[in-house]
Design an enzyme around this catalytic site. Sequence first.
Site, PDB file in Angstrom:
ATOM      1  CB  SER A   1      -1.264  -0.093   1.203  1.00  0.00           C
ATOM      2  OG  SER A   1      -1.614   1.080   1.339  1.00  0.00           O
ATOM      3  CG  ASP A   2       0.708   5.777  -1.749  1.00  0.00           C
ATOM      4  OD1 ASP A   2       2.009   6.163  -1.300  1.00  0.00           O
ATOM      5  OD2 ASP A   2      -0.067   6.899  -1.824  1.00  0.00           O
ATOM      6  CE  LYS A   3       4.429   8.488   4.458  1.00  0.00           C
ATOM      7  NZ  LYS A   3       3.715   9.608   5.227  1.00  0.00           N
ATOM      8  CB  THR A   4       1.455  10.180   0.930  1.00  0.00           C
ATOM      9  OG1 THR A   4       2.344  10.288   1.720  1.00  0.00           O
ATOM     10  CG2 THR A   4       0.776  11.443   1.314  1.00  0.00           C
TER      11      THR A   4
END
Length: 596
Positions: free
Chosen positions: A331-334
């Site tokens: 998953s991407d964080k931001t």
Amino acid sequence: MNKNNSHSWYALETDQVLTMLGSDSADGLDSGEAVKRLEKFGPNALPEPPKKSVIARFFKHFNDVLIYVLLVAALITLVMGQYVDTAVILIVAIINACIGFIQENKAEKALSEIKNLLSLKAQVIRNGERREINAEEVVPGDIVLLAPGDKVPADLRLLRADNLSIDESTLTGEAVPSDKLTSVLEENTALGDRENMAFSSTTVSAGTGAGVVIGTGLHTEIGKISRMMSEVKPITTPLLRQTARFGKGISIGIVGFAVLIYAFAYFFRPYDHTELLLAVISLAVGAIPEGLPAILSIILAIGVQNMARRKAIVRNLPSVETLGSVSVICSDKTGTLTKNEMTVTTVVTRDKRFEVTGSGYSPEGEIRFEGRRAELRNEPELCELISCLYLCNDASVVQNEEGRWEMRGDPTEGALITLYNKADFEKTDEVRLHTIPFDSEYKYMATLIRGEEENINMIKGAPDALIGMADFELSKDGVRPIDKDYWNSEVKRLAENGQRIIGAACEPMGNASAISHEDIYEGIVFLGLAGIIDPPRPEVINAVQECREAGIRVKMITGDHADTARSIGYELGIGDGRRALTGSELEAMSDAEFEQ
């Protein structure tokens, strides 16, 4: 010029870059040369994948073993004169195709609405004049001008950066805008640290600048991502593989069983040849599970609708089934694991360390000390610190018609505004007399405020810069000589917790009505620190825990620095807070090491 954009442009002097690109910082390209380069390099756009016709997309849904079996069954029943059975089987096959076709059309429409990454217009210099052109017409060597709110139309080597900061979250995942400069960087500088570059699809947050185009279309960093995505080999979902195996198996089984029945009846029973053939065909058609494709499509369509209600777009019907086979989630964080809304969580004065509750730009939350709500009327040093962070600020936080709080300006400054709104001390309207905008060279912003007895210069910026400039600090005992070791240790502690740190200071200015950088070096009083994070979404921690309990490993991918990633990951329950792999480390790995 290099069409493949393989130069380390960030490691070259601007004059050298302009020479290599055959451009001029003052006059840009002439129109004739721009036309030639447009023909050579092509439009500044990411190529759209070839689109199939509506008919091809509809008939694609007949490409299934069970559907083939159904169609053969329909043909056989038609030959046998069983027209009702033929019609029913064909209707089942057509309904199955319609369900898939309609759902994919909905998903394609939703995806087309979010594919708006590239800028539509660009401000360039051509023939020595400023012009606005379509972003698709930008070519290598063009001089592009940047202003707040602009989307960067192509990859640029910056020639000028006046307090320029760019939101690169679409490319790197970093929530905080990157402050830009023009000086040469070292070879092999990581993408997120290339401060003298501006990248296509990113957005100018503040300041102005200019850059020369070094890459367009597929030869930009966002284009490289697009190219890699297009090279991914399509794979079949587990359900489709199982259905194909089942279809083949049942087809072979039905045909084999029909042959055995026919042979047995022909040799051991006195049946008429024609009558026996019709009976065996009827038996084979009856054994075909013609309802299975329709049932599968209906079940998958229900799953897709359930996902849509949770704001998830599923492009292909079978894809929804793969969620049941997931073993790893990257998953991407931001904006995915975090809210993409900067929030002050820690405030440090000379004598105390305060915690701030609440997240995002909503003023809901409070300032606490040792687990209890802090009485700010008894904390003059804290009030002074919060006021400074609020007054030396160009952002605003407003509530929209829907009741949601929105930030306008720099996200870090928005977080400081929200901190002020959470504070419960008596606030007064202060008059600004003069402001020095944030400058990446000096690493601070200063604002002259009218005071009752004398005017005060409020300063906020990088803590290392302000601590280095300050001679004094504000404590419960009043103003005294600064203890720089204490403040440096506090900065290090906050940084280890993955927080972005802002320092605050003030300086008495007498009756001065304006300030300059030369004024800000005598009598500076350091006030304290604010630690800021992009807070995790409240629901994410439980979601990660549920994934772990289901045997699914969760990986976080982010453009943040490793220390920040480790801290945020640990808070979310991803990782142990110690291990993290950087992009350069991944690139240095062999395939076997990467697999491990």
